[in-house]
Design a protein around this motif. Structure first.
Motif, PDB file in Angstrom:
ATOM      1  N   SER A 109     109.925 -22.827  56.851  1.00 32.51           N
ATOM      2  CA  SER A 109     110.169 -21.388  57.006  1.00 32.51           C
ATOM      3  C   SER A 109     110.105 -20.906  58.443  1.00 32.51           C
ATOM      4  O   SER A 109     110.677 -19.858  58.757  1.00 32.51           O
ATOM      5  CB  SER A 109     109.146 -20.598  56.172  1.00 32.51           C
TER       6      SER A 109
ATOM      7  N   VAL B  79     102.141 -16.468  55.913  1.00 31.20           N
ATOM      8  CA  VAL B  79     101.058 -16.823  54.992  1.00 31.20           C
ATOM      9  C   VAL B  79     100.086 -17.817  55.612  1.00 31.20           C
ATOM     10  O   VAL B  79      98.895 -17.825  55.283  1.00 31.20           O
ATOM     11  CB  VAL B  79     101.642 -17.382  53.664  1.00 31.20           C
ATOM     12  N   TRP B  80     100.560 -18.650  56.549  1.00 29.28           N
ATOM     13  CA  TRP B  80      99.666 -19.602  57.209  1.00 29.28           C
ATOM     14  C   TRP B  80      98.632 -18.868  58.070  1.00 29.28           C
ATOM     15  O   TRP B  80      97.495 -19.322  58.198  1.00 29.28           O
ATOM     16  CB  TRP B  80     100.471 -20.574  58.072  1.00 29.28           C
TER      17      TRP B  80
ATOM     18  N   GLY C 288     110.928 -15.178  52.733  1.00 31.63           N
ATOM     19  CA  GLY C 288     110.886 -16.285  53.679  1.00 31.63           C
ATOM     20  C   GLY C 288     110.028 -15.995  54.896  1.00 31.63           C
ATOM     21  O   GLY C 288     109.331 -16.880  55.403  1.00 31.63           O
TER      22      GLY C 288
ATOM     23  N   SER D   3     104.275 -13.855  46.306  1.00 35.11           N
ATOM     24  CA  SER D   3     105.721 -13.736  46.119  1.00 35.11           C
ATOM     25  C   SER D   3     106.067 -13.353  44.687  1.00 35.11           C
ATOM     26  O   SER D   3     106.938 -12.499  44.460  1.00 35.11           O
ATOM     27  CB  SER D   3     106.413 -15.052  46.493  1.00 35.11           C
TER      28      SER D   3
ATOM     29  N   LEU E  50     105.681 -28.448  55.749  1.00 31.93           N
ATOM     30  CA  LEU E  50     105.680 -27.186  55.005  1.00 31.93           C
ATOM     31  C   LEU E  50     105.897 -26.006  55.938  1.00 31.93           C
ATOM     32  O   LEU E  50     106.651 -25.075  55.618  1.00 31.93           O
ATOM     33  CB  LEU E  50     104.349 -27.026  54.259  1.00 31.93           C
ATOM     34  N   ARG E  51     105.245 -26.024  57.095  1.00 32.44           N
ATOM     35  CA  ARG E  51     105.442 -24.934  58.053  1.00 32.44           C
ATOM     36  C   ARG E  51     106.876 -24.911  58.561  1.00 32.44           C
ATOM     37  O   ARG E  51     107.460 -23.852  58.760  1.00 32.44           O
ATOM     38  CB  ARG E  51     104.477 -25.075  59.229  1.00 32.44           C
TER      39      ARG E  51
ATOM     40  N   GLY F 193     106.675 -16.744  54.164  1.00 29.07           N
ATOM     41  CA  GLY F 193     106.415 -18.180  54.176  1.00 29.07           C
ATOM     42  C   GLY F 193     105.857 -18.670  55.496  1.00 29.07           C
ATOM     43  O   GLY F 193     105.150 -19.682  55.545  1.00 29.07           O
ATOM     44  N   THR F 194     106.173 -17.966  56.581  1.00 30.96           N
ATOM     45  CA  THR F 194     105.563 -18.273  57.879  1.00 30.96           C
ATOM     46  C   THR F 194     104.233 -17.540  58.044  1.00 30.96           C
ATOM     47  O   THR F 194     103.230 -18.129  58.441  1.00 30.96           O
ATOM     48  CB  THR F 194     106.512 -17.876  59.025  1.00 30.96           C
TER      49      THR F 194
ATOM     50  N   PHE G 279     101.124 -18.184  48.689  1.00 33.07           N
ATOM     51  CA  PHE G 279     102.536 -17.794  48.799  1.00 33.07           C
ATOM     52  C   PHE G 279     103.138 -17.559  47.418  1.00 33.07           C
ATOM     53  O   PHE G 279     103.839 -16.563  47.192  1.00 33.07           O
ATOM     54  CB  PHE G 279     103.324 -18.879  49.531  1.00 33.07           C
TER      55      PHE G 279
ATOM     56  N   THR H  56      97.414 -22.423  50.693  1.00 33.45           N
ATOM     57  CA  THR H  56      98.520 -21.692  51.323  1.00 33.45           C
ATOM     58  C   THR H  56      99.716 -21.625  50.382  1.00 33.45           C
ATOM     59  O   THR H  56     100.343 -20.566  50.219  1.00 33.45           O
ATOM     60  CB  THR H  56      98.928 -22.362  52.645  1.00 33.45           C
ATOM     61  N   ILE H  57     100.041 -22.743  49.746  1.00 29.10           N
ATOM     62  CA  ILE H  57     101.141 -22.771  48.772  1.00 29.10           C
ATOM     63  C   ILE H  57     100.834 -21.836  47.609  1.00 29.10           C
ATOM     64  O   ILE H  57     101.689 -21.069  47.149  1.00 29.10           O
ATOM     65  CB  ILE H  57     101.384 -24.208  48.265  1.00 29.10           C
TER      66      ILE H  57
END
Length: 371
Positions: A50, A23-24, A17, A325, A46-47, A20-21, A321, A317-318
């Protein structure tokens, strides 16, 4: 105390998780500005999924680990905090190396400092612990409030894109701007004290137990997370950059407590049933430090210009991730099939035991004066 199965799953969720932040920051050409910037509704949503929540959850879980270490020392009759401070020193060194060599928004250095403070509080009475939490919480709310008022109308600016064409230049940049890049500690440190101590108290309250007592605690956590945290988080997440600090450092931690309650309840409901996802999350939880570093290294190689240099919009970005992951989940699972702990954890264990081995060696080498 035996190994708590839900704790490994929670750690795995928290580690992935936090990425998830992060990665941007890796995947967008704008870098940090992509996290602080407005963006469209899809990107903001999306931001918001997380941002801050899993970092807060990880902080609570560090507090759970602190309480477990303290309980173990009490059972053994060992001096506290004793060698736990050596663990904190190792964590700080590991975080410093991670900050310099890999990622400028490392959290391990902060956790090491928070752990030292909380180590001297965790064994005190519930009243004393509550007093520390109230004081640290009041300080945190005051700082967030003042900074929000000071910046209101101007918003937060992530600056221009960071030059990622040279790994050496990035390292030099982190060293040269250490004070500015570590300034988040003003917000993270008091909040961390609250969350660490909250984690310790939740463990003692039975939040992770499969019992009627634990069920009651988890219901209250879910109620606070869903009933209070989520609505407030939604308002601030879409309220623009003026509310960015309130969103990340006040509202998101409330949601984190709901996540802890909900995930733990789900693990207990599933019982012994384990699918590929749960096995992977458990493996990541057991190799938490290794996976935390690995996912940032992999993202650096994928996205920075000294690596493959792949950046783009929300779809990339998705994809980034998902790719990182999945690699971390499978990699941790495969590693633990051959080794008892993660690679960083193995180095950590060697370094942690080094003073004891050195002391034993010196004792054996002393001359026998009894004759």
């Amino acid at each position: 105390m035996g190994r708590i199965g839900s704790l490994d799953v929670l750690r795995g969720v928290a580690i992935l998780g936090t990425f998830g932040t992060n990665v941007w920051i890796f995947s967008s050409p704008a870098g940090l500005a992509a996290v602080l910037g407005g963006g469209g509704p899809l990107e903001s949503g999306l931001r918001a999924l997380s941002n801050g929540k899993f970092l807060a959850l990880l902080s609570v879980l560090f507090g759970v680990g602190l309480a477990i270490q303290h309980a173990s020392a009490v059972r053994r009759g060992a001096r506290w905090p004793g060698r736990y401070l050596w663990r904190c020193a190792l964590l700080f060194v590991e975080g410093a190396l991670h900050y310099i060599l890999v990622f400028e928004f490392d959290v391990l250095m902060f956790y090491a400092i928070i752990a030292v403070v909380c180590a001297f509080v965790v064994g005190r009475s519930a009243k004393v612990i509550r007093g520390w939490m109230i004081a640290a919480g009041a300080l945190h709310v005051t700082v967030v409030g003042l900074l929000t008022l000071a910046l209101f109308g101007s918003g937060l600016d992530g600056g221009g894109p960071t030059d990622t064409s040279s790994w050496r230049a990035q390292v030099a940049f982190r060293v040269d701007h250490v004070l500015a890049l570590r300034s988040e500690g003003v917000l993270v440190l008091p909040l961390g004290v609250v969350l660490f101590l909250a984690g310790a108290q939740l463990l003692r309250a039975g939040a992770l137990e499969k019992s009627a007592r634990g069920h009651g605690v988890r219901r209250r956590l879910i109620g606070w997370g869903l009933g209070v945290g989520v609505p407030l988080n939604a308002l601030t997440a879409f309220g623009g950059t003026d509310w960015a600090l309130v969103d990340r450092y006040l509202c998101a931690p409330l949601v984190a407590f709901g996540l802890l309650g909900g995930i733990t309840a789900l693990v207990h409901r599933l019982g012994e049933r384990t699918g590929p996802l749960r096995q992977g999350l458990t493996a990541v939880g057991r190799c938490a430090l290794s996976c935390y570093i690995a996912q940032n290294v992999l993202a650096s190689v994928l996205c920075y210009r000294w690596g493959l240099g792949i950046t783009g919009g929300p779809l990339w970005t998705i994809g980034c991730f998902a790719l990182v992951s999945t690699t971390v989940l499978i990699g941790a699972w495969l590693w633990l099939r051959r080794f008892p702990r993660g690679p960083v954890e193995m180095v950590w264990d060697f370094a942690y035991r080094a003073p004891s081995r050195l002391s034993s060696r010196r004792t054996r080498c002393l001359p026998d004066r009894s004759a």
